[in-house]
Design an enzyme around this catalytic site. Sequence first.
Site, PDB file in Angstrom:
ATOM      1  N   ARG A  92       1.068  14.819  13.573  1.00 23.85           N
ATOM      2  CA  ARG A  92       1.769  14.296  12.396  1.00 23.85           C
ATOM      3  C   ARG A  92       2.034  15.480  11.466  1.00 23.85           C
ATOM      4  NH1 ARG A  92      -0.815   8.766  10.166  1.00 23.85           N
ATOM      5  NH2 ARG A  92       1.214   8.630   9.160  1.00 23.85           N
ATOM      6  N   PRO A  93       3.038  16.303  11.800  1.00 28.08           N
ATOM      7  CA  PRO A  93       3.277  17.521  11.018  1.00 28.08           C
ATOM      8  C   PRO A  93       3.863  17.222   9.641  1.00 28.08           C
ATOM      9  CG  PRO A  93       4.998  17.234  12.673  1.00 28.08           C
ATOM     10  CD  PRO A  93       4.009  16.125  12.892  1.00 28.08           C
ATOM     11  N   ILE A  94       3.802  18.223   8.742  1.00 31.92           N
ATOM     12  CA  ILE A  94       4.462  18.085   7.427  1.00 31.92           C
ATOM     13  C   ILE A  94       5.468  19.223   7.218  1.00 31.92           C
ATOM     14  CG2 ILE A  94       2.626  16.731   6.322  1.00 31.92           C
ATOM     15  CD1 ILE A  94       1.778  19.370   4.889  1.00 31.92           C
ATOM     16  N   ASP A  95       6.008  19.721   8.338  1.00 28.76           N
ATOM     17  CA  ASP A  95       6.952  20.838   8.239  1.00 28.76           C
ATOM     18  C   ASP A  95       8.182  20.489   7.403  1.00 28.76           C
ATOM     19  OD1 ASP A  95       7.336  19.116  10.625  1.00 28.76           O
ATOM     20  OD2 ASP A  95       9.185  20.264  10.829  1.00 28.76           O
ATOM     21  N   GLN A  96       8.621  19.238   7.443  1.00 28.76           N
ATOM     22  CA  GLN A  96       9.823  18.872   6.682  1.00 28.76           C
ATOM     23  C   GLN A  96       9.541  18.844   5.173  1.00 28.76           C
ATOM     24  OE1 GLN A  96      12.963  18.521   8.207  1.00 28.76           O
ATOM     25  NE2 GLN A  96      11.689  19.383   9.830  1.00 28.76           N
ATOM     26  N   ARG A 136      -8.680  -0.094   4.882  1.00 27.51           N
ATOM     27  CA  ARG A 136      -7.808   0.875   4.195  1.00 27.51           C
ATOM     28  C   ARG A 136      -6.490   0.241   3.790  1.00 27.51           C
ATOM     29  NH1 ARG A 136      -8.516   6.785   6.562  1.00 27.51           N
ATOM     30  NH2 ARG A 136      -6.915   7.078   4.989  1.00 27.51           N
ATOM     31  N   ASP A 146       4.787   0.482  12.032  1.00 24.40           N
ATOM     32  CA  ASP A 146       3.514  -0.075  11.563  1.00 24.40           C
ATOM     33  C   ASP A 146       3.313  -1.531  11.989  1.00 24.40           C
ATOM     34  OD1 ASP A 146       2.917   2.316  10.431  1.00 24.40           O
ATOM     35  OD2 ASP A 146       3.046   1.656   8.346  1.00 24.40           O
ATOM     36  N   ARG A 160      -4.192  10.438   4.295  1.00 21.69           N
ATOM     37  CA  ARG A 160      -2.937  11.113   4.576  1.00 21.69           C
ATOM     38  C   ARG A 160      -2.021  11.142   3.332  1.00 21.69           C
ATOM     39  NH1 ARG A 160      -0.289  13.370   8.384  1.00 21.69           N
ATOM     40  NH2 ARG A 160       1.959  13.297   8.297  1.00 21.69           N
ATOM     41  N   CYS A 204      -4.710   8.218   9.272  1.00 21.83           N
ATOM     42  CA  CYS A 204      -4.697   7.667  10.622  1.00 21.83           C
ATOM     43  C   CYS A 204      -4.269   8.710  11.638  1.00 21.83           C
ATOM     44  CB  CYS A 204      -3.752   6.485  10.696  1.00 21.83           C
ATOM     45  SG  CYS A 204      -4.478   4.968  10.111  1.00 21.83           S
ATOM     46  N   LYS A 212       0.834  -1.210   0.000  1.00 18.68           N
ATOM     47  CA  LYS A 212       0.000   0.000   0.000  1.00 18.68           C
ATOM     48  C   LYS A 212       0.868   1.260   0.000  1.00 18.68           C
ATOM     49  CE  LYS A 212      -1.787   1.636   3.976  1.00 18.68           C
ATOM     50  NZ  LYS A 212      -1.504   3.061   4.236  1.00 18.68           N
ATOM     51  N   ASN A 213       1.850   1.297   0.883  1.00 16.77           N
ATOM     52  CA  ASN A 213       2.614   2.535   1.041  1.00 16.77           C
ATOM     53  C   ASN A 213       3.617   2.792  -0.087  1.00 16.77           C
ATOM     54  OD1 ASN A 213       1.164   3.151   3.283  1.00 16.77           O
ATOM     55  ND2 ASN A 213       2.759   2.601   4.758  1.00 16.77           N
TER      56      ASN A 213
HETATM   57  C1  UD1 Z   1       4.475   6.746   6.452  1.00 17.35           C
HETATM   58  C2  UD1 Z   1       3.436   5.657   6.374  1.00 17.35           C
HETATM   59  C3  UD1 Z   1       3.039   5.193   7.758  1.00 17.35           C
HETATM   60  C4  UD1 Z   1       4.269   4.831   8.580  1.00 17.35           C
HETATM   61  C5  UD1 Z   1       5.310   5.925   8.542  1.00 17.35           C
HETATM   62  C6  UD1 Z   1       6.621   5.543   9.221  1.00 17.35           C
HETATM   63  C7  UD1 Z   1       2.235   6.173   4.347  1.00 17.35           C
HETATM   64  C8  UD1 Z   1       0.973   6.657   3.731  1.00 17.35           C
HETATM   65  N1  UD1 Z   1       2.273   6.174   5.672  1.00 17.35           N
HETATM   66  O1  UD1 Z   1       3.856   7.842   7.126  1.00 17.35           O
HETATM   67  O2  UD1 Z   1       2.207   4.052   7.613  1.00 17.35           O
HETATM   68  O3  UD1 Z   1       3.863   4.641   9.932  1.00 17.35           O
HETATM   69  O4  UD1 Z   1       5.605   6.279   7.186  1.00 17.35           O
HETATM   70  O5  UD1 Z   1       7.145   4.385   8.633  1.00 17.35           O
HETATM   71  O6  UD1 Z   1       3.160   5.761   3.681  1.00 17.35           O
HETATM   72  N2  UD1 Z   1       7.563  14.166  10.853  1.00 17.35           N
HETATM   73  C9  UD1 Z   1       7.787  15.491  11.161  1.00 17.35           C
HETATM   74  N3  UD1 Z   1       7.689  16.412  10.163  1.00 17.35           N
HETATM   75  C10 UD1 Z   1       7.395  16.075   8.880  1.00 17.35           C
HETATM   76  C11 UD1 Z   1       7.170  14.710   8.564  1.00 17.35           C
HETATM   77  C12 UD1 Z   1       7.257  13.775   9.570  1.00 17.35           C
HETATM   78  O7  UD1 Z   1       8.057  15.832  12.306  1.00 17.35           O
HETATM   79  O8  UD1 Z   1       7.324  16.963   8.030  1.00 17.35           O
HETATM   80  C13 UD1 Z   1       7.654  13.150  11.909  1.00 17.35           C
HETATM   81  C14 UD1 Z   1       6.324  12.423  12.129  1.00 17.35           C
HETATM   82  O9  UD1 Z   1       5.468  13.132  12.995  1.00 17.35           O
HETATM   83  C15 UD1 Z   1       6.796  11.120  12.716  1.00 17.35           C
HETATM   84  C16 UD1 Z   1       8.119  10.860  11.968  1.00 17.35           C
HETATM   85  O10 UD1 Z   1       8.536  12.123  11.479  1.00 17.35           O
HETATM   86  O11 UD1 Z   1       7.058  11.257  14.089  1.00 17.35           O
HETATM   87  C17 UD1 Z   1       8.015   9.892  10.820  1.00 17.35           C
HETATM   88  O12 UD1 Z   1       6.958  10.289   9.959  1.00 17.35           O
HETATM   89  P1  UD1 Z   1       6.945   9.918   8.417  1.00 17.35           P
HETATM   90  O13 UD1 Z   1       8.042   8.962   8.120  1.00 17.35           O
HETATM   91  O14 UD1 Z   1       6.893  11.167   7.629  1.00 17.35           O
HETATM   92  O15 UD1 Z   1       5.556   9.169   8.278  1.00 17.35           O
HETATM   93  P2  UD1 Z   1       4.537   9.280   7.082  1.00 17.35           P
HETATM   94  O16 UD1 Z   1       5.282   9.405   5.799  1.00 17.35           O
HETATM   95  O17 UD1 Z   1       3.498  10.280   7.381  1.00 17.35           O
END
Ligand code: UD1
Length: 426
Positions: free
Chosen positions: A123-127, A405, A313, A93, A117, A22-23
Amino acid sequence: MEKLVIRGGAVLSGTVRIGGMKNAALPILYACVLVKGKCVIENVPDVRDVTMSIDILKDMGAKITRTAPTTYEIDCTDVRPGTSRPELVRKLRASYYLLGAELGRFHKAHVSLPGGCNFGGKRPIDQHIKGFEALGAKVTVETDEETESGSVDCDAPDGIIGDDVFFDTVTVGGTMNIMLAAVTGKGNTMIENAAREPHIVDLANFLNTCGAKISGAGTDVIKIRGVKELHGSTYAIIPDMIEAGTYMIAAAATDGCVKIENVIPKHLEAITAKLEDVGVIVEELDDAVIVTGRGQVNATRLKTRPYPGFPTDMHPQMSAMLTRAHGTSIVVEGVYENRFKYAEELKKMGADITVNGHTAVISEVDALHGAEVEAVDLRAGVAMVIAGLIAEGETTITNIVYIERGYDDIVGKLTALGADIKKIDD
Ligand code: UD1
């Protein structure tokens, strides 16, 4: 409301075939937005996140045909940016991949804030945003805290200009989004502290078959040489290591013997090692693993980490199994702020779990008993399935839309292995 009803006690045996990941499928579907031409994507899992993503792309003008149960022909030649339906995008997401894909193709993007989820923490997207800005985009985020809705706007009037992107934290989604934005940019991009998950490599491989120039995927430094445009290709998604790991744990937890086919054993190493650690036998074949239980498992300590560490996961499923382990286990969440909402559900079944911050302490109980529990998120939901398989009596799981999902035909696959599980519409 649809529910799963499980009567515990069956010992799983037989063979289960794992679907596409899926991912990996989700970013690859959104990556098609970058391509003017037809892509044929094979081994796409039949899960709700995929069908929602297909609907999002169709809304944007993509021509999509399902030519076989797991194959889609996708032509994004005529997609229009900023046209995805907010109510659909917010449910998912992974729809944040539209930001990178639209930015790469049109140099601008407008996408509603991601949903998906909710593990109980942020679950920020700042990066992702920091990366887009490094590539020359101006990013504006609008949020309405009252309605919990919002959107992200990106605009790069001079185009995407390659640069160095250093992530402060290892992020799977961020790494993929920057790859999507940068492949058709000008010049070279280098992503440092990149995530190394197999799905990062899969996305890079797909993009490279379309003419991209990406190297280093699977290491923490990914280099992208911008190309003018991408062309269509045919590509098969890798097997889902999390689906595979879930069936491995289901086999071990029920003291069964299950062959899990169509896997890449290398991707499962962290899960295999942890199962061996608790006393389970795992035999690796070329594209399969055979998991054999040896009675009650032992307690263990584990901490989730980015790949190649133990996957976040997989820890809810592992915790469900450890409720019946001999001794006291410690499970530490090392990736997310919080991911233990499922502990309260397991307690309803008699589990002895204490959560303190990032750590859960799981003590041995004689038995779990059936109860009505909720799937509070995708992997938490499937952990309830594992708990239901080992519990005495009947377990009813509500909110199963989460499980659907990410798991294709879980009822059919578990039934074929001997489980007593059915879906009811209450
Ligand atoms: C993806 C997977 C999810 C899995 C995760 C970690 C999908 C759709 N989802 O989620 O199933 O649990 O990888 O293997 O593929 N973070 C920040 N800022 C950012 C981005 C992330 O602080 O801009 C933090 C997150 O809050 C978290 C960590 O980094 O604590 C890892 O997150 P990330 O690897 O980005 O997870 P996703 O890509 O959202």
